[in-house]
Design an enzyme around this catalytic site. Structure first.
Site, PDB file in Angstrom:
ATOM      1  N   GLY A 113     -40.107 -12.747  43.569  1.00 11.64           N
ATOM      2  CA  GLY A 113     -40.185 -13.543  42.336  1.00 11.64           C
ATOM      3  C   GLY A 113     -40.094 -15.024  42.638  1.00 11.64           C
ATOM      4  O   GLY A 113     -40.286 -15.435  43.788  1.00 11.64           O
ATOM      5  N   ASN A 114     -39.821 -15.820  41.626  1.00 10.51           N
ATOM      6  CA  ASN A 114     -39.619 -17.248  41.852  1.00 10.51           C
ATOM      7  C   ASN A 114     -38.609 -17.792  40.838  1.00 10.51           C
ATOM      8  O   ASN A 114     -38.149 -17.059  39.967  1.00 10.51           O
ATOM      9  CB  ASN A 114     -40.957 -18.012  41.788  1.00 10.51           C
ATOM     10  N   PHE A 115     -38.292 -19.069  40.958  1.00  8.95           N
ATOM     11  CA  PHE A 115     -37.184 -19.644  40.167  1.00  8.95           C
ATOM     12  C   PHE A 115     -37.575 -20.104  38.761  1.00  8.95           C
ATOM     13  O   PHE A 115     -36.778 -20.749  38.091  1.00  8.95           O
ATOM     14  CB  PHE A 115     -36.569 -20.835  40.919  1.00  8.95           C
ATOM     15  N   SER A 116     -38.791 -19.838  38.315  1.00  8.49           N
ATOM     16  CA  SER A 116     -39.197 -20.321  36.984  1.00  8.49           C
ATOM     17  C   SER A 116     -38.247 -19.789  35.898  1.00  8.49           C
ATOM     18  O   SER A 116     -37.940 -18.601  35.859  1.00  8.49           O
ATOM     19  CB  SER A 116     -40.628 -19.868  36.688  1.00  8.49           C
ATOM     20  N   ALA A 120     -45.340 -19.272  36.110  1.00  7.67           N
ATOM     21  CA  ALA A 120     -45.403 -19.396  37.572  1.00  7.67           C
ATOM     22  C   ALA A 120     -45.707 -17.991  38.099  1.00  7.67           C
ATOM     23  O   ALA A 120     -44.801 -17.193  38.331  1.00  7.67           O
ATOM     24  CB  ALA A 120     -44.077 -19.910  38.105  1.00  7.67           C
TER      25      ALA A 120
END
Ligand code: CTP
Length: 402
Positions: A208-211, A276
């Site tokens: 995943g990512n930090f969005s 994102a």
């Protein structure tokens, strides 16, 4: 004008309370019906009689009337109003609003009001610059309160700096513009993507990512405020919305987001792609939890569909497509390439090199880049304000192409 608008004017205890008398007159001059709530301290600066005479309505100062024993319902006052304008807002009342300290009629009414709330802070320059005041103002902004910033100039203390309450005419104008813009996108439909996507490795792990989804949610709210019907397709976030004009569709992976976006896009007038999206996903998702072994683990990743590019390919001439680019270097060159590749009408560029921009924070510093190469750079703003700028730009393009 403000014809037939019902405005609740809240006055808290600062010397700028005398300017609220002019603000009341300005609202009345523009056709609004006004009721006034004052805090105890505000009455030390200006008498309720002045406001009562000018508004032709009793002024509310407490939960009940000492003489008649009549109860003033904060809920009814909040429901009556089309807008609640608190001017001046002192540092003390701002702090109470931020923490929900309901110890007077004004703050209690704020907590129960469903209408848009506007505040015009006024205080001495050092108070205005204090980190706690700044933090409280940020909290109010993040909750959708509309802040009419204090101006610079001579202050009652004799000092000079930022802290003067905005001029009554400017406050009235701000509120009027708010109502005027509220129907700009009536009858329009919009797709917004928001948040990260999670690409499952096995039932308990993902890429995943930090969005945080904050930017996309702020855009959805602003579009809805201006009258659009919004389909908000969001990856996993802690955020939520109960606005009737926003249909929230929660997804997990890029593929799910892609299939919803494909289905929705043909029915909408515009799409703003703030998600994102993970560019890659594991080629295979294990059905059971992967156990560790002595060997290194290699996960083969395959490309995810590019939602933006796929919508860019099917975009009609009456549709608008707005993308985001988060870059760490070669910002403008990369942004221009993305505009072409994905057929965007403009791109909202933010650089991770800018302090206050990017993931998790409530602020953003953006530059709009257009297909012609033209650029529009903005200072550091809250995400709610950036959302306003983006939607204002969309309205401008929509009006020009009519
Ligand atoms: N986007 C998308 N689908 C993807 C990847 C990106 O819809 N699979 C959208 C994003 O929502 C954003 C824009 O495309 O509006 C730019 O995303 P970004 O990840 O910065 O661009 P990429 O083209 O993926 O390039 P790179 O990751 O190499 O920077």
């Amino acid at each position: 004008m403000l014809q037939d608008k019902k405005i609740l004017l809240g006055v808290t205890g600062g010397i700028a309370a005398y300017k609220s008398v002019y603000l009341l007159r300005e609202f009345v001059r523009r056709g609004a019906q006004v009721k006034v709530i004052m805090t105890g301290m505000a009455q030390q600066f200006v008498g309720p009689l002045t406001f009562s005479a000018l508004s032709r309505s009793p002024v509310f100062t407490d939960f009940f009337d000492q003489n008649t024993g009549q109860w003033h319902s904060h809920v009814d006052l909040g429901l009556w109003a089309d807008a609640f304008v608190i001017a001046p807002l002192t540092a003390n009342s701002m702090a109470k609003m931020a923490i929900g300290l309901a110890d007077n009629l004004l703050i209690t009414t704020y907590l129960s009001a469903r209408c848009p709330v506007f505040v015009a802070p006024a205080m001495d320059l050092d108070m205005y610059a204090h980190p706690s005041v700044k933090k409280n103002l940020e909290i109010l902004l993040s909750r959708g309160v509309h802040v009419i910033e204090a101006g610079e100039g001579e202050l009652a203390s004799g000092l000079s700096g930022k802290g003067r309450m905005a001029e009554p005419q400017d406050i009235a104008e701000f509120v009027q513009q708010f109502f005027l813009s509220s129907q700009e996108l009536a009858g329009r439909k919009a797709l917004v993507t928001a948040g990260p996507t999670y690409e499952m490795i096995d039932p308990v792990r993902f890429i995943g990512n930090f969005s945080s989804g904050k930017m996309g949610f702020a855009i959805a709210r602003e579009l809805a405020r201006r009258g659009a019907k919004v389909f908000l397709v969001s990856g996993p976030t802690a955020l939520t919305t109960d606005e009737p004009n926003i249909e929230l569709i929660r997804v997990t992976s890029a593929q799910e987001m892609y299939s919803h976006a494909q289905k929705i896009f043909p029915q909408v007038d515009m799409a703003i792609l703030a998600a994102a999206v993970a560019d890659y996903r594991p080629a295979e998702q294990a059905q059971t939890k992967i156990k560790k072994s002595d060997q290194d683990l290699v996960i083969h990743l395959v490309k995810n569909p590019d939602i933006a590019a796929s919508l860019g390919k099917i975009k009609r001439s009456d549709q608008l497509l707005v993308g985001f680019a988060l870059e760490t270097d070669n910002e403008l060159r990369n942004a221009r390439e993305k505009i072409q590749k994905k057929n965007f009408d403009f791109i909202v560029l933010n650089s991770l090199r800018d302090k206050g921009a990017g993931f998790g924070v409530d602020t953003n510093k953006v530059t709009f880049v257009f297909p012609s190469g033209e650029q529009k750079a903005f200072p550091l703003k809250t995400k709610a304000q950036v959302a306003q700028d983006i939607v204002t730009q969309i309205v401008k393009i929509t009006n020009e192409s009519r």
